[in-house]
Design an enzyme around this catalytic site. Structure first.
Site, PDB file in Angstrom:
ATOM      1  NE  ARG A 117      -3.608   0.636   1.966  1.00  0.00           N
ATOM      2  CZ  ARG A 117      -4.944   0.708   2.589  1.00  0.00           C
ATOM      3  NH1 ARG A 117      -5.175   1.294   3.573  1.00  0.00           N
ATOM      4  NH2 ARG A 117      -6.035   0.095   2.035  1.00  0.00           N
TER       5      ARG A 117
ATOM      6  NE  ARG B 208     -10.401  -5.364   0.738  1.00  0.00           N
ATOM      7  CZ  ARG B 208      -9.604  -4.076   1.354  1.00  0.00           C
ATOM      8  NH1 ARG B 208     -10.038  -3.358   1.778  1.00  0.00           N
ATOM      9  NH2 ARG B 208      -8.219  -4.064   1.038  1.00  0.00           N
TER      10      ARG B 208
HETATM   11  N1  NVA Z   1      -9.879   6.856  -1.416  1.00  0.00           N
HETATM   12  C1  NVA Z   1      -9.485   6.498  -0.070  1.00  0.00           C
HETATM   13  C2  NVA Z   1      -9.830   4.953   0.286  1.00  0.00           C
HETATM   14  C3  NVA Z   1      -9.204   4.326   1.337  1.00  0.00           C
HETATM   15  C4  NVA Z   1      -9.524   2.657   1.456  1.00  0.00           C
HETATM   16  C5  NVA Z   1      -7.900   6.831   0.201  1.00  0.00           C
HETATM   17  O1  NVA Z   1      -7.158   6.708  -0.672  1.00  0.00           O
HETATM   18  O2  NVA Z   1      -7.677   7.147   1.314  1.00  0.00           O
HETATM   19  N1   CP Z   2     -11.199  -0.154   2.639  1.00  0.00           N
HETATM   20  C1   CP Z   2      -9.817  -0.193   2.770  1.00  0.00           C
HETATM   21  O1   CP Z   2      -8.962  -0.388   2.076  1.00  0.00           O
HETATM   22  O2   CP Z   2      -9.951   0.176   4.316  1.00  0.00           O
HETATM   23  P1   CP Z   2      -8.444   0.203   5.285  1.00  0.00           P
HETATM   24  O3   CP Z   2      -7.893   1.662   4.680  1.00  0.00           O
HETATM   25  O4   CP Z   2      -8.647   0.079   6.313  1.00  0.00           O
HETATM   26  O5   CP Z   2      -7.529  -0.826   4.762  1.00  0.00           O
END
Ligand code: NVA
Ligand code: CP
Length: 301
Positions: A102, A286
């Site tokens: 991420r 998920r």
């Molecule tokens: N658009 C949001 C999604 C989080 C799961 C972000 O990137 O923070």
């Molecule tokens: N929806 C999602 O990806 O949640 P987190 O940011 O908690 O991982």
């Protein structure tokens, strides 16, 4: 399928295969049937941004598949001090069996895949969130029985979620309507992809987009990394809320979906959140959808 980098890379058949396997793994987990497809394997999970669902679902998923997961905060890795991604990719490939990452730039995820020799899974970038969309499609199919011909409507910022939902929804045979402010449209690459599908529409009007939708979807107005813009965005996005009035435009039995975390009172009302428990089925999925991705990418033999 060697990696999961973005929905644009998946064929409709691969999406269906993942959803079918996810349903099977969910059934096995609910019925206590062991499914140790990844016994002895280790997934590294690199996080440059916060997470609740992604971290916990991948860690629990690897455990349920007979393997293990390592939480690697990017700030504590040498990559956070500038070690080149191509070196990190090669080194981690010697220890691990797969990597979930991420981060901010999509190019970083693509570079890991280019230089590493193990499967790479995108756990969210500024461009897209493929793991979330697979869980979303799984949830819609579970509740509606099918995806083909259904209408998915996204309201809000043309962000990573919008980008992934457009591609995933269209590839799955859905029609997709999107309402964003004019200056906050989805990524041009995604709009170019969507232009080939007659079932895609973009408008500035949430009510127009929501008309006869089978599922209404929204996400935060300011994503991770945009905290400094949050106040300005509140003004721009004020009309882009899923509330009981907007729901009137959708089909009477329309699902409401949100990737979470939600900012109640901004992109969705408290009342809509509390009256649509499918949002939490979506969160649970998920786990199942990602287990299917892990098995597809990492299972040997
Ligand atoms: N658009 C949001 C999604 C989080 C799961 C972000 O990137 O923070
Ligand atoms: N929806 C999602 O990806 O949640 P987190 O940011 O908690 O991982």
């Amino acid at each position: 399928m060697n990696h999961l980098l973005k929905m644009l890379d998946l064929s409709p058949e691969e999406i269906t295969e993942i959803l079918n396997l996810a349903d099977q793994l969910k059934y096995e987990q609910k019925h206590g049937i062991p499914h140790p497809h990844l016994a002895g394997q280790t997934l590294g999970m690199i996080f440059q941004k916060a997470s609740t669902r992604t971290r916990v679902s991948f860690e629990v998923g690897m455990y349920q598949l007979g393997g293990s997961a390592l939480f690697l905060s990017a700030n504590d890795l040498q990559i956070g001090r500038g070690e080149p991604v191509q070196d990190t990719a090669r080194v981690l490939s010697r220890f691990l069996d797969g990597i979930m990452i991420r981060t901010f730039a999509q190019s970083e995820v693509e570079a890991l895949a280019q230089y590493g020799s193990i499967p790479i899974i995108n756990g969210l970038t500024d461009f897209c969130h493929p793991c979330q969309v697979l869980a979303d499609l799984m949830t819609i199919r579970e509740h509606k029985g099918s995806l083909e011909g259904r209408k998915l409507c996204y309201i809000g910022d043309g962000n990573n979620m919008a980008n992934s939902l457009i591609v995933g929804g269209l590839k799955a045979g859905m029609s997709v309507s999107v309402a964003t402010p004019a200056g906050y449209k989805p990524d041009p690459q995604v709009l170019a992809f969507a232009a080939a599908y007659p079932g895609f529409t973009w408008t500035e009007s949430p009510a127009e987009a929501a008309k006869d939708a089978d599922a209404l979807y929204t996400d935060v107005w300011a994503s991770m990394g945009q905290e400094g813009e949050a106040e300005a965005r509140k003004k721009v996005f004020a009309g882009y809320q899923i509330n009981s009035e907007l729901l009137q435009a959708a089909k009477p039995d329309a699902l409401v979906l949100h990737c979470l975390p939600a900012h109640r009172g901004e992109e969705i009302t408290d009342q809509v959140m509390e009256s649509h428990p499918e949002i939490f089925d979506e969160a649970e999925n998920r786990l199942h959808a990602q287990k299917a991705v892990l098995v597809k990418l990492m299972k040997r033999g």
